[in-house]
Enzyme design. Structure first.
Site, short mmCIF file in Angstrom:
data_model
loop_
_atom_site.label_atom_id
_atom_site.label_comp_id
_atom_site.label_asym_id
_atom_site.label_seq_id
_atom_site.Cartn_x
_atom_site.Cartn_y
_atom_site.Cartn_z
N CYS A 1 -11.16 2.46 0.50
CA CYS A 1 -9.72 2.81 0.41
C CYS A 1 -9.42 1.98 1.17
O CYS A 1 -10.25 2.38 2.61
CB CYS A 1 -9.53 4.09 0.82
SG CYS A 1 -7.78 4.97 1.66
N THR A 2 -8.25 1.54 1.24
CA THR A 2 -7.70 0.48 2.51
C THR A 2 -7.48 1.43 4.04
O THR A 2 -7.55 0.40 4.73
CB THR A 2 -6.83 -0.26 2.10
OG1 THR A 2 -5.31 0.89 1.80
CG2 THR A 2 -7.10 -1.16 0.99
N HIS A 3 -7.29 2.77 3.83
CA HIS A 3 -7.26 3.19 5.18
C HIS A 3 -8.17 3.51 5.70
O HIS A 3 -8.60 3.56 7.29
CB HIS A 3 -6.56 4.92 4.49
CG HIS A 3 -4.75 4.99 4.43
ND1 HIS A 3 -4.71 4.02 3.72
CD2 HIS A 3 -4.42 5.34 5.34
CE1 HIS A 3 -2.98 4.33 2.80
NE2 HIS A 3 -3.22 4.99 4.57
N ASP B 1 0.86 -1.40 0.18
CA ASP B 1 0.42 0.25 0.09
C ASP B 1 0.89 1.46 0.15
O ASP B 1 2.26 0.94 0.16
CB ASP B 1 -0.74 -0.11 0.98
CG ASP B 1 -2.04 1.20 1.27
OD1 ASP B 1 -2.22 1.63 -0.32
OD2 ASP B 1 -2.32 1.32 2.29
N SER B 2 0.52 2.15 -0.31
CA SER B 2 1.16 3.60 0.26
C SER B 2 1.48 3.77 1.27
O SER B 2 2.17 5.26 1.29
CB SER B 2 0.24 5.01 -0.52
OG SER B 2 -1.06 4.68 0.21
N TYR C 1 -1.02 9.03 -2.24
CA TYR C 1 -1.13 7.64 -3.68
C TYR C 1 -2.47 8.82 -4.39
O TYR C 1 -2.56 9.12 -6.01
CB TYR C 1 -1.63 7.39 -4.09
CG TYR C 1 -0.14 5.49 -3.58
CD1 TYR C 1 1.02 5.75 -3.50
CD2 TYR C 1 -0.17 4.91 -4.21
CE1 TYR C 1 2.16 5.53 -3.54
CE2 TYR C 1 0.93 3.67 -4.08
CZ TYR C 1 1.87 4.29 -4.09
OH TYR C 1 3.67 3.32 -4.80
N GLY C 2 -3.90 9.04 -3.34
CA GLY C 2 -4.39 9.64 -4.71
C GLY C 2 -4.43 11.34 -4.69
O GLY C 2 -5.50 11.51 -5.48
N CYS D 1 -4.54 -1.80 -2.15
CA CYS D 1 -4.69 -0.08 -2.16
C CYS D 1 -5.37 0.03 -3.51
O CYS D 1 -5.52 -0.17 -4.73
CB CYS D 1 -3.66 0.79 -2.68
SG CYS D 1 -3.68 2.40 -3.10
N ASN D 2 -6.59 0.11 -2.94
CA ASN D 2 -7.61 1.15 -4.14
C ASN D 2 -7.29 1.75 -5.50
O ASN D 2 -7.23 1.66 -6.02
CB ASN D 2 -9.24 1.11 -3.68
CG ASN D 2 -9.77 0.76 -2.86
OD1 ASN D 2 -10.74 -0.07 -3.53
ND2 ASN D 2 -9.41 0.33 -1.43
N THR D 3 -6.26 2.77 -4.94
CA THR D 3 -5.72 4.22 -5.64
C THR D 3 -5.06 3.67 -6.85
O THR D 3 -4.93 4.21 -7.79
CB THR D 3 -5.54 5.36 -4.73
OG1 THR D 3 -5.94 5.11 -4.03
CG2 THR D 3 -5.27 6.44 -5.61
N1 DGL Z 1 -4.99 3.09 1.23
C1 DGL Z 1 -5.07 3.98 -0.61
C2 DGL Z 1 -6.07 3.46 -0.82
O1 DGL Z 1 -6.95 2.24 -0.49
C3 DGL Z 1 -5.33 5.34 -0.53
C4 DGL Z 1 -4.20 6.38 0.09
C5 DGL Z 1 -3.83 7.10 -0.37
O2 DGL Z 1 -4.27 8.32 -1.03
O3 DGL Z 1 -2.52 7.12 -0.81
O4 DGL Z 1 -6.98 3.73 -1.95
#
Ligand code: DGL
Length: 292
Positions: A212-214, A34-35, A66-67, A98-100
Site C-alpha cells: 500500500c503506497t501509504h 492515489d486515494s 479505497y480499502g 495505489c495498490n488497492t
Molecule cells: N494507497 C492505497 C494503496 O496503495 C490505499 C489506501 C486506501 O485504502 O485508500 O493501496
C-alpha cells in the site's frame, strides 16, 4: 483457468502499459493518482528518477479509504475520477500509485482511456528474492488482500517461500494522520503490523512488502516498533524505473515545483502543507468530486 489467472498476475506485476507512450517534443506530463497521500511515496521516487518531468499529483481523498469500498463501487469511482482528471490535465501517462486501485481497476482504465497506465501492485517477487528464512509477508489494505490478482501473483512468484498476507484495516488512515500532524500511538501501529511477524520451525519472517503506497510514510516508525529486524520493501523505485523506461528519451524540463489536486474540500492543516512542501508540492487545487 489457472493459466488465465497467472497471466493476469504477471501482467499486473510487470505494470505493463496498454497504450504506447506518444513521442514528445516537450517534457512528459505525468499524473500520479492515489486515494490520498500515499502516492506521494511514488511521486518522490519519480522525482528522483525523472526530475525534469511535469507532475500533477491527484488525491481522491473524497473517497478515502479505497480499502473499504466494495469492488464494483471502486472501479466505477476510479474510472469516473480519472475521466475528470484526464479531461482537466491531459497527461501523457498516468501512474496509479495505489495498490488497492491497481489490483482491480487497471484493466478498466486501460480499456477506457487511450493512455499508458503504470500500476502499483504487491512486490511479491522482490520480497521472495529478499528472504533468507523463506517467510515473507505482504502487508496491504483489506481490499488488496482479497483480490484475485494478489493471490495470482503469489501463486506465480512465491516459489518455495511461504507468504503471509496481512490486511491492515487502519494503517493507511494512520499514515494520513501522521502527515496531517496527528500521529497514531506506537501501540496502534504495533497492533496493525503484529501479524506480519511469523515464527515457524525456528525461522522468522525477514521480508515484508509494503503493498500500500501509504505504508512507506510510516517506515521509520515500523522500524522502531518491529519485534525484530526485517527488510521493508517499498516498490516505489521499481515503479519509477518502469515509468522512466516508458518515457525513454523524451526531452525533460526544469526541476520545478509540483501541484496537487484534492477531490474533497477538507482543510489542509499546517503540518500537511509543510509535508507537501518538503516533497516539492507547493500548489494545491481542488477538483471537487463527492463520493455518491
Ligand atoms: N494507497 C492505497 C494503496 O496503495 C490505499 C489506501 C486506501 O485504502 O485508500 O493501496
Amino acid at each position: 483457468m489457472t493459466v488465465r489467472r497467472l497471466d493476469m498476475g504477471v501482467d499486473l506485476f510487470a505494470g505493463l502499459a496498454n497504450a504506447a507512450m506518444p513521442r514528445l517534443e516537450r517534457a512528459p506530463k505525468i499524473l500520479v493518482f492515489d486515494s490520498g497521500l500515499g502516492g506521494l511515496t511514488v511521486l518522490a521516487a519519480l522525482d528522483v528518477a525523472l526530475p525534469g518531468a511535469d507532475y500533477v499529483y491527484a488525491a481522491d481523498d473524497a473517497a478515502f479509504p479505497y480499502g473499504s469500498l466494495d469492488d464494483q463501487r471502486l472501479v466505477a469511482r476510479v474510472v469516473a475520477v480519472m475521466e475528470r482528471l484526464i479531461a482537466r490535465e491531459t497527461p501523457d501517462l498516468v501512474v496509479v500509485a495505489c495498490n488497492t486501485a491497481s489490483t482491480l481497476a487497471l484493466p478498466a482504465l486501460r480499456t477506457r482511456f487511450a493512455l499508458p497506465f503504470v500500476g502499483t501492485v504487491p512486490a511479491v517477487k522482490p520480497a521472495v528474492a529478499a528472504t533468507k528464512s523463506g517467510l515473507v509477508t505482504i502487508l496491504a489494505t483489506a481490499g488488496t488482500v482479497r483480490r484475485e490478482h494478489t493471490r495470482a501473483m503469489i501463486d506465480a512468484f512465491a516459489g518455495e517461500a511461504e507468504v503471509t498476507l496481512v490486511g491492515a484495516p487502519n494503517l493507511a488512515g494512520y499514515a494520513e494522520a501522521e502527515l496531517r500532524g496527528s500521529p497514531a500511538e506506537d501501540a496502534e501501529l504495533a497492533a496493525e503490523i503484529a501479524p506480519c511477524f511469523v515464527e515457524r520451525d525456528g525461522r522468522r519472517t525477514d521480508a515484508v512488502a509494503l503493498a500500500c503506497t501509504h505504508f512507506p510514510l510510516l517506515m521509520d516508525r515500523f522500524r522502531s516498533i518491529a519485534p525484530w529486524e526485517v527488510k521493508w520493501i517499498d516498490p516505489a523505485p521499481a515503479v519509477a524505473r518502469r515509468v522512466a523506461a516508458l518515457v525513454g528519451d523524451a526531452p525533460m524540463g526544469e526541476h520545478g515545483a509540483q501541484r496537487a489536486l484534492f477531490t474533497s474540500d477538507r482543510a489542509l492543516p499546517k503540518a500537511l502543507v509543510e509535508a507537501l512542501a518538503a516533497r516539492g508540492v507547493t500548489e494545491v487545487e481542488r477538483c471537487l468530486f463527492a463520493l455518491d
